[in-house]
Design a protein around this motif. Structure first.
Motif, PDB file in Angstrom:
ATOM      1  N   ASN A   1       1.145   1.957   5.780  1.00  0.00           N
ATOM      2  CA  ASN A   1       0.385   0.936   6.497  1.00  0.00           C
ATOM      3  C   ASN A   1      -0.104   1.380   7.878  1.00  0.00           C
ATOM      4  O   ASN A   1      -0.195   0.587   8.797  1.00  0.00           O
ATOM      5  CB  ASN A   1       1.173  -0.377   6.591  1.00  0.00           C
ATOM      6  N   SER A   2      -0.475   2.652   7.994  1.00  0.00           N
ATOM      7  CA  SER A   2      -1.023   3.121   9.260  1.00  0.00           C
ATOM      8  C   SER A   2      -2.553   3.138   9.255  1.00  0.00           C
ATOM      9  O   SER A   2      -3.166   3.379  10.287  1.00  0.00           O
ATOM     10  CB  SER A   2      -0.491   4.530   9.584  1.00  0.00           C
ATOM     11  N   THR A   3      -3.169   2.869   8.101  1.00  0.00           N
ATOM     12  CA  THR A   3      -4.624   2.821   7.992  1.00  0.00           C
ATOM     13  C   THR A   3      -5.098   1.399   8.293  1.00  0.00           C
ATOM     14  O   THR A   3      -4.405   0.436   7.984  1.00  0.00           O
ATOM     15  CB  THR A   3      -5.048   3.210   6.553  1.00  0.00           C
ATOM     16  N   ASP A   4      -6.278   1.271   8.864  1.00  0.00           N
ATOM     17  CA  ASP A   4      -6.859  -0.049   9.109  1.00  0.00           C
ATOM     18  C   ASP A   4      -6.995  -0.783   7.770  1.00  0.00           C
ATOM     19  O   ASP A   4      -7.663  -0.282   6.859  1.00  0.00           O
ATOM     20  CB  ASP A   4      -8.226   0.114   9.763  1.00  0.00           C
TER      21      ASP A   4
ATOM     22  N   SER B   1       0.847  -1.182   0.000  1.00  0.00           N
ATOM     23  CA  SER B   1       0.000   0.000   0.000  1.00  0.00           C
ATOM     24  C   SER B   1       0.888   1.239   0.000  1.00  0.00           C
ATOM     25  O   SER B   1       2.116   1.125  -0.008  1.00  0.00           O
ATOM     26  CB  SER B   1      -0.901  -0.010   1.241  1.00  0.00           C
TER      27      SER B   1
ATOM     28  N   SER C   1     -10.357  -1.237   5.869  1.00  0.00           N
ATOM     29  CA  SER C   1     -11.012  -0.103   5.210  1.00  0.00           C
ATOM     30  C   SER C   1     -10.474   0.175   3.808  1.00  0.00           C
ATOM     31  O   SER C   1     -11.128   0.865   3.030  1.00  0.00           O
ATOM     32  CB  SER C   1     -10.899   1.154   6.067  1.00  0.00           C
ATOM     33  N   ILE C   2      -9.300  -0.351   3.462  1.00  0.00           N
ATOM     34  CA  ILE C   2      -8.738  -0.071   2.133  1.00  0.00           C
ATOM     35  C   ILE C   2      -8.500  -1.313   1.283  1.00  0.00           C
ATOM     36  O   ILE C   2      -8.256  -1.198   0.090  1.00  0.00           O
ATOM     37  CB  ILE C   2      -7.434   0.746   2.228  1.00  0.00           C
TER      38      ILE C   2
ATOM     39  N   LYS D   1       0.383  -4.995  10.044  1.00  0.00           N
ATOM     40  CA  LYS D   1       1.424  -4.259   9.332  1.00  0.00           C
ATOM     41  C   LYS D   1       2.528  -5.229   8.930  1.00  0.00           C
ATOM     42  O   LYS D   1       2.837  -6.172   9.655  1.00  0.00           O
ATOM     43  CB  LYS D   1       2.020  -3.171  10.225  1.00  0.00           C
TER      44      LYS D   1
ATOM     45  N   ASN E   1      -6.650   3.532  -2.445  1.00  0.00           N
ATOM     46  CA  ASN E   1      -5.672   4.471  -1.930  1.00  0.00           C
ATOM     47  C   ASN E   1      -6.412   5.560  -1.157  1.00  0.00           C
ATOM     48  O   ASN E   1      -7.064   6.402  -1.765  1.00  0.00           O
ATOM     49  CB  ASN E   1      -4.858   5.076  -3.074  1.00  0.00           C
ATOM     50  N   PRO E   2      -6.325   5.555   0.162  1.00  0.00           N
ATOM     51  CA  PRO E   2      -7.076   6.546   0.934  1.00  0.00           C
ATOM     52  C   PRO E   2      -6.557   7.971   0.743  1.00  0.00           C
ATOM     53  O   PRO E   2      -7.235   8.927   1.061  1.00  0.00           O
ATOM     54  CB  PRO E   2      -6.880   6.094   2.380  1.00  0.00           C
ATOM     55  N   ASN E   3      -5.351   8.122   0.200  1.00  0.00           N
ATOM     56  CA  ASN E   3      -4.765   9.449   0.015  1.00  0.00           C
ATOM     57  C   ASN E   3      -5.105  10.063  -1.341  1.00  0.00           C
ATOM     58  O   ASN E   3      -4.820  11.226  -1.581  1.00  0.00           O
ATOM     59  CB  ASN E   3      -3.242   9.373   0.165  1.00  0.00           C
TER      60      ASN E   3
END
Length: 184
Positions: A95-98, A92, A101-102, A142, A166-168
């Motif tokens: 790797n700080s996002t759950d 990804s 959710s992605i 992670k 991609n949450p960003n």
């Protein structure tokens, strides 16, 4: 003291062994971790979007319009036995996002020349349903600097896809699906 040293050595050995598989090279890539601690890159596909109206809607005016994503080919090149432990490493952006959710792991409807998954549906009575994927639960942790290690538990035979969001990013340019098969 000896017991503490032995425990620390065992845990260090486990951690080093767990990190033997390198992270995938590019964001969105997935690798399957085999039981012999080697890895195989999952096949990637660009999706086609498809919208279809039900026969009832066309004939009587009562029915649904469904949006699906479709990829060519009936089957994935990677087949995994349903009794095998299914561990995947997914790269990804960070790797700080759950991971739940992605990362979407879902089952395809298998046809002779393609695989499809329903994304959403809309009835003429105004009922809208989105995220209609047949989702598969997983446990994620992670892994490395920007990847996740996920484990799938007891999934039935069939064709499966993995989508990494991609949450960003403000928009997803092209949907890429990594695929694998579960066999008897």
């Amino acid at each position: 003291m000896k017991k503490l040293l032995l425990i620390v050595l065992c845990l260090t050995g486990f951690y080093v062994n767990a990190q033997e598989i390198p992270e995938p090279e590019f964001v969105g890539e997935c690798v399957y971790v085999k039981s012999d601690n080697t890895s195989v890159l999952l096949e990637k596909h660009l999706t086609q979007n498809r919208t279809v109206a039900s026969t009832g809607l066309m004939m009587t005016g009562i029915g649904k319009v469904r949006t699906q994503l479709q990829i060519p080919g009936c089957c994935s090149n990677l087949s995994i036995n349903k009794n095998s432990e299914i561990k995947l490493i997914i790269k990804s952006t960070e790797n700080s996002t759950d991971p739940f959710s992605i990362i979407k792991v879902f089952k395809f409807e298998k046809k002779k020349k393609y695989r499809r998954a329903e994304v959403s549906s809309l009835s003429n009575f105004g009922t809208t349903k989105s995220n209609n994927y047949i989702n598969v639960s997983f446990v994620g942790k992670k892994y490395g600097e920007s990847s996740y290690a996920i484990k799938l538990d007891a999934i039935e035979p069939g064709e499966y896809g993995i989508m990494i969001l991609n949450p960003n990013a403000l928009d997803q340019k092209q949907t890429v699906i990594s695929t694998f098969s579960i066999t008897e």
